[in-house]
Design an enzyme around this catalytic site. Structure first.
Site, PDB file in Angstrom:
ATOM      1  N   TYR A 166       0.807  -1.220   0.000  1.00 53.37           N
ATOM      2  CA  TYR A 166       0.000   0.000   0.000  1.00 53.37           C
ATOM      3  C   TYR A 166       0.845   1.278   0.000  1.00 53.37           C
ATOM      4  O   TYR A 166       0.314   2.372  -0.091  1.00 53.37           O
ATOM      5  CB  TYR A 166      -0.947   0.017   1.206  1.00 53.37           C
ATOM      6  CG  TYR A 166      -2.027  -1.011   1.058  1.00 53.37           C
ATOM      7  CD1 TYR A 166      -3.271  -0.662   0.575  1.00 53.37           C
ATOM      8  CD2 TYR A 166      -1.782  -2.342   1.352  1.00 53.37           C
ATOM      9  CE1 TYR A 166      -4.251  -1.613   0.407  1.00 53.37           C
ATOM     10  CE2 TYR A 166      -2.750  -3.304   1.191  1.00 53.37           C
ATOM     11  CZ  TYR A 166      -3.990  -2.933   0.712  1.00 53.37           C
ATOM     12  OH  TYR A 166      -4.961  -3.869   0.539  1.00 53.37           O
ATOM     13  N   LYS A 236       2.427 -15.167   4.719  1.00 53.69           N
ATOM     14  CA  LYS A 236       2.959 -16.194   3.825  1.00 53.69           C
ATOM     15  C   LYS A 236       4.491 -16.129   3.946  1.00 53.69           C
ATOM     16  O   LYS A 236       5.204 -15.775   2.989  1.00 53.69           O
ATOM     17  CB  LYS A 236       2.454 -15.884   2.404  1.00 53.69           C
ATOM     18  CG  LYS A 236       2.660 -16.986   1.424  1.00 53.69           C
ATOM     19  CD  LYS A 236       1.414 -17.796   1.186  1.00 53.69           C
ATOM     20  CE  LYS A 236       1.704 -18.847   0.124  1.00 53.69           C
ATOM     21  NZ  LYS A 236       1.011 -20.089   0.358  1.00 53.69           N
ATOM     22  N   ASP A 283      -2.963 -18.925   3.448  1.00 55.30           N
ATOM     23  CA  ASP A 283      -3.948 -19.760   2.754  1.00 55.30           C
ATOM     24  C   ASP A 283      -4.635 -20.715   3.730  1.00 55.30           C
ATOM     25  O   ASP A 283      -5.836 -20.984   3.625  1.00 55.30           O
ATOM     26  CB  ASP A 283      -3.340 -20.508   1.555  1.00 55.30           C
ATOM     27  CG  ASP A 283      -1.907 -20.916   1.763  1.00 55.30           C
ATOM     28  OD1 ASP A 283      -1.246 -20.326   2.631  1.00 55.30           O
ATOM     29  OD2 ASP A 283      -1.424 -21.824   1.076  1.00 55.30           O
TER      30      ASP A 283
END
Ligand code: NAI
Length: 421
Positions: A166, A236, A283
């Site tokens: 961002y 992750k 995930d």
């Protein structure tokens, strides 16, 4: 609906003499008077419909809980379409100044005009006061939901708000700058051309120890204060070792700091006054949220993952229209609805006011006015139990084969207010 403690913008910001600004202690904790001045920004689109609904419910709850001993003095600040119309600027400097002075504030959605350029007003607000943690507590209050047992969802997502992709460090495919960046990586850093082909675009994902640790501390303090049991640090890290992997490692370093010693454990069963901190790959977390949402009470994550995870969690309880949020920095905070401006239904008086209203309740908790927040949660629960709601809620009930009564935004707010106390 007329409240004498609501000071709408009338050619200028009106600061009430009867109110006092909230102040910050040296350690950034709040000094909240019984008559705090709290700015509100209506927001664009449905903002002018949901803001009065929120003000009515919050005022009613505060009055009921404290019987006149405590009262908020609301000051309207302009931003977005209304600000442009009245002042020619989308984010008047005066708005930022009063927000800084007031410490705590609340806002409706702000639109980002397409093709007009300029930074998103939400980004301007978040960065101007360094609101580095975005907090979205996701819980179910009885509304229609797409899953059979939504009561199993009760999780607070802490999304880091000042780092990650961002930061808009972007190099567009084929641009001159991009070729310079590519060349640096290929020549100086020995990255292969396979990884960085000539026509690639590059987005930089910075993540810092300082920004991560302040966010993790905030989340752990919240988890302990609210007697939560299981905190998941999500990322992750197996793929993005330098960023999300580092984030997870820093989070576990925070757990060892003296402030958390003995209170944040990383294995075993948490005892009274303890939280268990686990690491979960992104995930996996997305799957687990659907399969066994009750397994986690708090999720601490980065900016981009936080965006995905909080939307999925919100969907489980019926969508973002039912979920509040707060942007919090060192004391400074801005509470806001999670949905957008819904221009498609603006002006019809049918917008669902719950996200902003529950953000108002979250703000009351942040002030330490927990009794009044609790009154709002109970009243919303009762109104939904009585099968009342705006058309989106009524539609949800119809899909479940349940009869309900469709109300306008303000009538729904009134129905909630009537159920307070
Ligand atoms: P949106 O949330 O405004 O609308 C998506 C759909 O949900 C529409 O069909 C809308 O009618 C419905 N919806 C949203 N809020 C609702 C409510 N309270 N009650 C009933 N129905 C509701 O998302 P969209 O269209 O992607 O964004 C529109 C504008 O809002 C954009 O300019 C975007 O940048 C801005 N936005 C601002 C946010 C903020 O201020 N925090 C957050 C998200 C979007």
């Amino acid at each position: 609906m007329k409240w004498e403690n609501v000071f709408s913008w009338e050619g200028k910001v009106r600061i009430p003499q009867e109110g006092r600004f909230i102040e910050l202690e040296e350690d950034k904790s709040l000094i909240v008077p019984n008559n705090p001045i709290i700015p509100y920004i209506e927001g664009d689109g449905i903002g002018s419909e949901i803001a009065p609904a929120m003000l009515h419910v919050v005022n009613t709850a505060v009055e009921k809980a404290y019987g006149g001993h405590r009262r908020i003095y609301w000051v309207e600040l302009l931003a977005g379409d209304k600000a442009e119309e009245k002042t020619g600027q989308r984010m008047p400097e005066e708005t930022l100044e009063v927000l800084r002075q007031a410490v705590v504030a609340i806002k409706g959605p702000l639109g980002t005009p397409v093709g007009k350029g300029g930074k998103s007003l939400n980004a301007v607000l978040r960065q101007s006061m360094d609101f580095y943690s975005a907090i979205r507590p996701v819980y179910w209050l009885g509304q229609p939901s797409p899953i059979p047992e939504p009561q199993r969802v009760n999780v607070a997502v802490f999304r880091e708000n000042s780092d990650d992709v961002y930061m808009a460090i972007e190099y567009m495919p084929k641009a001159e700058d991009t070729q310079k960046v590519r060349e640096f990586f290929i020549k100086e850093m020995k990255v292969s051309e396979y990884a960085l082909p000539e026509d690639c675009g590059i987005t930089v994902k910075p993540m810092s120890e300082y920004k991560t640790k302040r966010h993790v501390r905030k989340a752990l303090r919240w988890a302990l204060e609210n007697k939560k049991k299981v905190v998941a640090v999500v990322g992750k890290g197996n793929i993005m070792k330098a960023t999300e992997g580092a984030f997870i490692n820093w989070a576990f370093e925070v757990a060892k700091e003296p402030e958390f010693e003995g209170r944040v454990i990383t294995e075993g069963e948490p005892a009274e006054g303890q939280v268990l901190m686990l690491r979960v790959i992104t995930d996996q977390m997305l799957m687990q949220l659907v399969l066994k949402p009750e397994a986690y009470d708090v999720i601490i994550t980065q900016n981009l993952n936080g965006d995905y995870i909080s939307d999925l969690a919100s969907a489980l309880v019926g969508g973002p229209g039912f979920v509040p949020s707060g942007n919090i920095g060192d004391g400074y905070s801005l509470f806001e609805s999670t949905h957008g401006t819904a221009y498609d239904i603006a002006g019809k008086g049918i917008a669902n006011p719950l996200s902003l209203t529950l953000s108002g309740a979250m703000m009351l908790e942040y002030l330490g006015w927990k009794e009044s927040a609790q009154l709002i949660y109970e009243a919303v629960r009762r109104a939904i139990e009585d099968r009342l709601g705006t058309p989106d809620i009524a539609l949800g009930f119809r899909k479940m084969g349940v009869q309900s009564r469709e109300l306008s935004t303000m009538d729904f707010a009134e129905a909630i207010a009537e159920r307070i106390g």
